[in-house]
Design a protein around this motif. Sequence first.
Motif, mmCIF file in Angstrom:
data_model
loop_
_atom_site.group_PDB
_atom_site.id
_atom_site.type_symbol
_atom_site.label_atom_id
_atom_site.label_comp_id
_atom_site.label_asym_id
_atom_site.label_seq_id
_atom_site.Cartn_x
_atom_site.Cartn_y
_atom_site.Cartn_z
ATOM 1 N N SER A 116 0.806 -1.215 0.000
ATOM 2 C CA SER A 116 0.000 0.000 0.000
ATOM 3 C C SER A 116 0.840 1.266 0.000
ATOM 4 N N ALA A 117 2.054 1.175 -0.459
ATOM 5 C CA ALA A 117 2.885 2.372 -0.582
ATOM 6 C C ALA A 117 3.025 2.708 -2.054
ATOM 7 N N HIS A 118 2.656 3.931 -2.441
ATOM 8 C CA HIS A 118 2.661 4.262 -3.850
ATOM 9 C C HIS A 118 2.948 5.730 -4.074
ATOM 10 N N GLY A 119 3.520 6.031 -5.234
ATOM 11 C CA GLY A 119 3.792 7.415 -5.556
ATOM 12 C C GLY A 119 4.783 7.545 -6.685
ATOM 13 N N SER A 120 5.236 8.777 -6.904
ATOM 14 C CA SER A 120 6.206 9.079 -7.941
ATOM 15 C C SER A 120 6.828 10.433 -7.617
ATOM 16 N N MET A 121 8.024 10.674 -8.127
ATOM 17 C CA MET A 121 8.695 11.921 -7.833
ATOM 18 C C MET A 121 7.882 13.105 -8.365
ATOM 19 N N GLY A 122 7.652 14.074 -7.474
ATOM 20 C CA GLY A 122 6.871 15.248 -7.852
ATOM 21 C C GLY A 122 7.726 16.458 -8.175
ATOM 22 N N ASP A 123 8.923 16.539 -7.584
ATOM 23 C CA ASP A 123 9.858 17.640 -7.860
ATOM 24 C C ASP A 123 11.269 17.145 -7.580
ATOM 25 N N PRO A 124 12.039 16.993 -8.681
ATOM 26 C CA PRO A 124 11.728 17.232 -10.097
ATOM 27 C C PRO A 124 10.706 16.215 -10.608
ATOM 28 N N VAL A 125 9.773 16.687 -11.389
ATOM 29 C CA VAL A 125 8.650 15.858 -11.796
ATOM 30 C C VAL A 125 9.122 14.669 -12.633
ATOM 31 N N SER A 126 8.533 13.516 -12.360
ATOM 32 C CA SER A 126 8.892 12.299 -13.085
ATOM 33 C C SER A 126 8.281 12.297 -14.485
ATOM 34 N N ARG A 127 8.817 11.447 -15.332
ATOM 35 C CA ARG A 127 8.294 11.337 -16.703
ATOM 36 C C ARG A 127 6.816 10.968 -16.710
ATOM 37 N N VAL A 128 6.465 9.954 -15.921
ATOM 38 C CA VAL A 128 5.089 9.488 -15.961
ATOM 39 C C VAL A 128 4.138 10.545 -15.416
ATOM 40 N N ALA B 27 14.371 6.231 -25.504
ATOM 41 C CA ALA B 27 15.597 7.030 -25.447
ATOM 42 C C ALA B 27 15.471 8.221 -26.388
ATOM 43 N N ARG B 28 15.276 9.406 -25.807
ATOM 44 C CA ARG B 28 15.125 10.624 -26.598
ATOM 45 C C ARG B 28 15.490 11.817 -25.725
ATOM 46 N N ALA B 29 15.992 12.851 -26.363
ATOM 47 C CA ALA B 29 16.493 14.013 -25.625
ATOM 48 C C ALA B 29 15.434 15.079 -25.378
ATOM 49 N N ASP B 30 14.218 14.847 -25.855
ATOM 50 C CA ASP B 30 13.203 15.897 -25.737
ATOM 51 C C ASP B 30 12.165 15.613 -24.662
ATOM 52 N N TRP B 31 12.479 14.735 -23.696
ATOM 53 C CA TRP B 31 11.562 14.565 -22.572
ATOM 54 C C TRP B 31 11.440 15.891 -21.825
ATOM 55 N N PRO B 32 10.239 16.321 -21.462
ATOM 56 C CA PRO B 32 10.090 17.547 -20.665
ATOM 57 C C PRO B 32 10.949 17.462 -19.410
ATOM 58 N N ALA B 33 11.626 18.565 -19.089
ATOM 59 C CA ALA B 33 12.622 18.532 -18.020
ATOM 60 C C ALA B 33 12.434 19.683 -17.036
ATOM 61 N N THR B 34 12.885 19.445 -15.815
ATOM 62 C CA THR B 34 12.879 20.467 -14.762
ATOM 63 C C THR B 34 14.243 21.136 -14.729
ATOM 64 N N SER B 35 14.263 22.459 -14.684
ATOM 65 C CA SER B 35 15.518 23.202 -14.622
ATOM 66 C C SER B 35 16.072 23.168 -13.202
ATOM 67 N N ALA C 58 9.192 -2.154 -3.953
ATOM 68 C CA ALA C 58 9.940 -0.931 -4.230
ATOM 69 C C ALA C 58 9.287 -0.191 -5.389
ATOM 70 N N PHE C 59 9.446 1.132 -5.374
ATOM 71 C CA PHE C 59 8.911 2.007 -6.424
ATOM 72 C C PHE C 59 10.044 2.769 -7.095
ATOM 73 N N TYR C 60 9.826 3.115 -8.369
ATOM 74 C CA TYR C 60 10.886 3.699 -9.182
ATOM 75 C C TYR C 60 10.337 4.864 -10.003
ATOM 76 N N SER C 61 11.200 5.849 -10.269
ATOM 77 C CA SER C 61 10.780 6.925 -11.162
ATOM 78 C C SER C 61 11.993 7.595 -11.794
ATOM 79 N N CYS C 62 11.789 8.081 -13.022
ATOM 80 C CA CYS C 62 12.795 8.827 -13.767
ATOM 81 C C CYS C 62 12.346 10.276 -13.879
ATOM 82 N N SER C 63 13.235 11.201 -13.517
ATOM 83 C CA SER C 63 12.948 12.632 -13.648
ATOM 84 C C SER C 63 14.021 13.269 -14.527
ATOM 85 N N ASP C 64 13.599 13.850 -15.640
ATOM 86 C CA ASP C 64 14.535 14.527 -16.534
ATOM 87 C C ASP C 64 14.789 15.943 -16.025
#
Length: 325
Positions: free
Chosen positions: A29-41, A107-115, A201-207
């Motif tokens: 019952s543990a769930h979530g994703s990175m909010g800052d920097p925002v994850s891809r999903v 694999a692409r360089a144009d994923w929206p990204a956080t500065s 375990a939970f996983y997330s990618c943040s560009d």
Amino acid sequence: MPARRKAAAVVAVGLTPLALTALAAGPASAHGSMGDPVSRVSQCYAEGPESPKSDACRAAVAAGGTQALYDWNGIRIGDANGRHQERIPDGRLCSANNDEFKGLDLARADWPATSVSSGSYTFKYRVTAPHKGTFKVYLTKPGYDPAQPLGWDDLDLSNPVATATDPVASGGFYTFSGTLPERSGKQLLYAVWQRSDSPEAFYSCSDVTFGGDSGGTASSPTPAPSASAPSEEQIEDGTDKSTVEHDGHGDDDAGTSAEPVAEAASLPANDVQAAGTSQNLAETGGDSSTSYLAMGGAATLAAGAAILFGSVRRRAVNGGARQGR
């Protein structure tokens, strides 16, 4: 042994191991994703699963469909138990080797990204069912090419930029501090949340982009758009389209809103609400997942069988006593 007594004994003996097994398994019952920097999903969900705005999110939907975005907080491995590299092959890190989320591995360089910039950074992990565990956030090494598949060797695994154990959830987020080293251009932050009360375990990618560089490369010169997290309204609006349930109890009803009891009791009322009915949570029927309902039901059955056995036994003893008189 009379037939009724024998039957009750069989039921009690048979159900007790089931109850103990259910209690030992524990719920996911543990769930979530990175909010800052925002994850891809999360970014793609914020754009709208049915009509994403960015090229990268449209490509992700074309590769894996829209359901992955509605299930944005369910990128997980139920029995990871710290074996992240063993369970996730190169090129599949952002999806955690889950085909539902394979569009996130593109694999692409144009994923929206956080500065971002080097130095201290406050990470915010959007949590929809709090649980104890440890967060580790890794940054890609210098020379990372976002147009190439992400592998474990691309991450600086020996120097996580943030580590936090059992942070306190507040307002729907786990907040913890870290330090970003010197980098330039487009990079990626990989977050691993390993529960301590479960092997899940939970996983997330943040560009991210360092120094205002949008991260375009020779192979993909298009600048990456800025990332943005989904609003609470967007999260709530998509709840009924999620295949994962509220509060992650592992039953098959996506509308369940019961809190994880132990965690909810330790949270302030506003935080309990933030982790409650307006968020979509865990993957239903996950491996190593057992719902609180199942645990309680199994325990109740076992207890009922024991009571039945005791009742039959008392009647048998009393009946024998009467016959003796």
